[in-house]
Design an enzyme around this catalytic site. Sequence first.
Site, PDB file in Angstrom:
ATOM      1  N   GLU A   1       0.829  -1.221   0.000  1.00 24.83           N
ATOM      2  CA  GLU A   1       0.000   0.000   0.000  1.00 24.83           C
ATOM      3  C   GLU A   1       0.859   1.266   0.000  1.00 24.83           C
ATOM      4  OE1 GLU A   1      -2.938  -0.252   3.116  1.00 24.83           O
ATOM      5  OE2 GLU A   1      -4.096  -1.603   1.873  1.00 24.83           O
TER       6      GLU A   1
ATOM      7  N   GLU B   1      -5.810  -8.501  -0.520  1.00 24.11           N
ATOM      8  CA  GLU B   1      -6.495  -8.125   0.726  1.00 24.11           C
ATOM      9  C   GLU B   1      -7.949  -7.790   0.430  1.00 24.11           C
ATOM     10  OE1 GLU B   1      -4.789  -5.078   3.190  1.00 24.11           O
ATOM     11  OE2 GLU B   1      -2.747  -5.788   2.806  1.00 24.11           O
TER      12      GLU B   1
HETATM   13  C1  BGP Z   1      -4.517  -2.597   5.161  1.00 20.26           C
HETATM   14  C2  BGP Z   1      -3.217  -3.250   5.574  1.00 20.26           C
HETATM   15  C3  BGP Z   1      -3.347  -4.523   6.315  1.00 20.26           C
HETATM   16  C4  BGP Z   1      -4.634  -4.686   7.122  1.00 20.26           C
HETATM   17  C5  BGP Z   1      -5.830  -3.981   6.520  1.00 20.26           C
HETATM   18  C6  BGP Z   1      -6.993  -3.902   7.475  1.00 20.26           C
HETATM   19  O1  BGP Z   1      -4.260  -1.257   5.051  1.00 20.26           O
HETATM   20  O2  BGP Z   1      -2.420  -3.519   4.406  1.00 20.26           O
HETATM   21  O3  BGP Z   1      -2.206  -4.543   7.135  1.00 20.26           O
HETATM   22  O4  BGP Z   1      -4.460  -4.309   8.433  1.00 20.26           O
HETATM   23  O5  BGP Z   1      -5.514  -2.695   6.129  1.00 20.26           O
HETATM   24  O6  BGP Z   1      -6.887  -2.715   8.215  1.00 20.26           O
HETATM   25  P1  BGP Z   1      -7.206  -2.679   9.762  1.00 20.26           P
HETATM   26  O7  BGP Z   1      -6.401  -3.797  10.356  1.00 20.26           O
HETATM   27  O8  BGP Z   1      -6.810  -1.360  10.226  1.00 20.26           O
HETATM   28  O9  BGP Z   1      -8.691  -2.928   9.867  1.00 20.26           O
END
Ligand code: BGP
Length: 497
Positions: free
Chosen positions: A187, A393
């Site tokens: 990201e 993701e």
């Molecule tokens: C993205 C990241 C992941 C994961 C996801 C969910 O930005 O690449 O690391 O954490 O977000 O976000 P969160 O855990 O804040 O709900």
Amino acid sequence: EELRMSFPKNFLWGGAVAANQCEGAWLTDGKQPNVTDVLVGIMSKDPGIKWNKEAEKYEMHLNPDKKYLSHDGIDFYHRYKDDLKLMAGMGFNTFRTSIAWGRIFPNGDEEKPNEAGLRFYDDLFDTMNTLGMEPVITLSHYETPLHLVTEYGGWSNPLLINLWLRYVKAVFERYRGKVKFWLTFNEVNALFRMPLVAGGVLTIKDPKDPDDPIGSTTLQDQWDAYHNLVVANAETVKLAHEIDKNYQVGCMLTCSGVAVYPYNCDPENVLGTLDRKRMDIYYFGDPFCLGIIPSYLQRVWDEQGVHVSFTQEELETIKNHTVDFFSFSYYRSTTFDKEINMQGDTGGLSGRENPYLTDKAPEPWGWAVDPKGLRYTLNVLYDRYHLPLMIVENGVGLDENLNEHDTIDDDFRIHYIDEHIKNVHEAILDGVDCRGYLYWGPIDVVSAGTGEMKKRYGFIYVDRFNDGHGTLERKIKKSYYHYKEIIETNGECLINK
Ligand code: BGP
């Protein structure tokens, strides 16, 4: 006709985690802190670092009143064999995680890699391969060694390019034959939303306000980081193909910013959505995939009063070493309305609420659920880049607790993945070359944005809580068996419903 019935034969089904959110062992076997270790969550505005006047630099200075859950994570560092067996139990043919850069080069500027760190990932990748899971490995998932941030200023310093390539060369050579799919910077396009985490950017040369390290990071520093990251990405692709012609290198962008819909048909809102796509995704996607620095950036740089210039040699490298595939995260869509400012969090951008999206995740996060937005995103990205796409993701975080049967009936998560996977299939029928679907957080991990255990994504529950207590015991949720059936039928159980 075959495609109408199910997903492509060799479709990649699996899940994704990140070293800093699951391994724990934050100082074990030689590892030194990375930038996420001084943050409760990656959106934190007060990193655990302090300006040392004498030493003329920032140093780690954790807040004793804060709980840094990622320091112990879910102890994946010691439990990965059993955890990977649980993943294999769902039929995963692929699994994504990251190498914590600070395990291999603890301070980031050592001459030689840390053998104990290399050995850990040797066994981790061997275990994945033994269990039939193709590793998809992120080279940096927000895990810049803290020393490179405090000593060098992070990616705003061009010295990081060679320090990065030293790390990348060490792992590319070490894991030949064990890993095929590599992702560069997780990201990285969140750079302007989270400069400290996505780019390790921190102005230390002359901190504007030593008590506000993030505030002292200037736009010029962030664009310098952009410049160095774009060059480093191309050099990484070049190095990969020199070391092993089977290596496939992908970029990894947060793409919830592609599905930004104009709030109404006001042309200014349409222009606003174009601007969002360009300034949230394409400004990295175009160099990585098309090998060009997009021309619209010149106006942005002029208006921001910053100076960014690539040398001819850098432009040649960028042009000749574009990525083999495009990987991305998608959680939800949003709208652009010129009347309000857009916010950003780890789920992506958020603007004015979309009245047509009535399907909402339960509170306290309550993200709007927009599976069609994923079909739209896949089509837009494929139209622009004509590269194989990989969803690395997609998931939903919920505040869940075990019921009296010692499990969790997470029907909403089942609904969420069913609808998104059906729309991935629609995109494939639209002609999009989508290679895989990797669910974010197949096992509960520490939330990136909030730094909590409470925000659970997993098909597998982990007994740990926000105050840090818990047995770390793993429990299977209802969705575990559902995702297993989806994989076993290669998606057929959803498509012909
Ligand atoms: C993205 C990241 C992941 C994961 C996801 C969910 O930005 O690449 O690391 O954490 O977000 O976000 P969160 O855990 O804040 O709900």
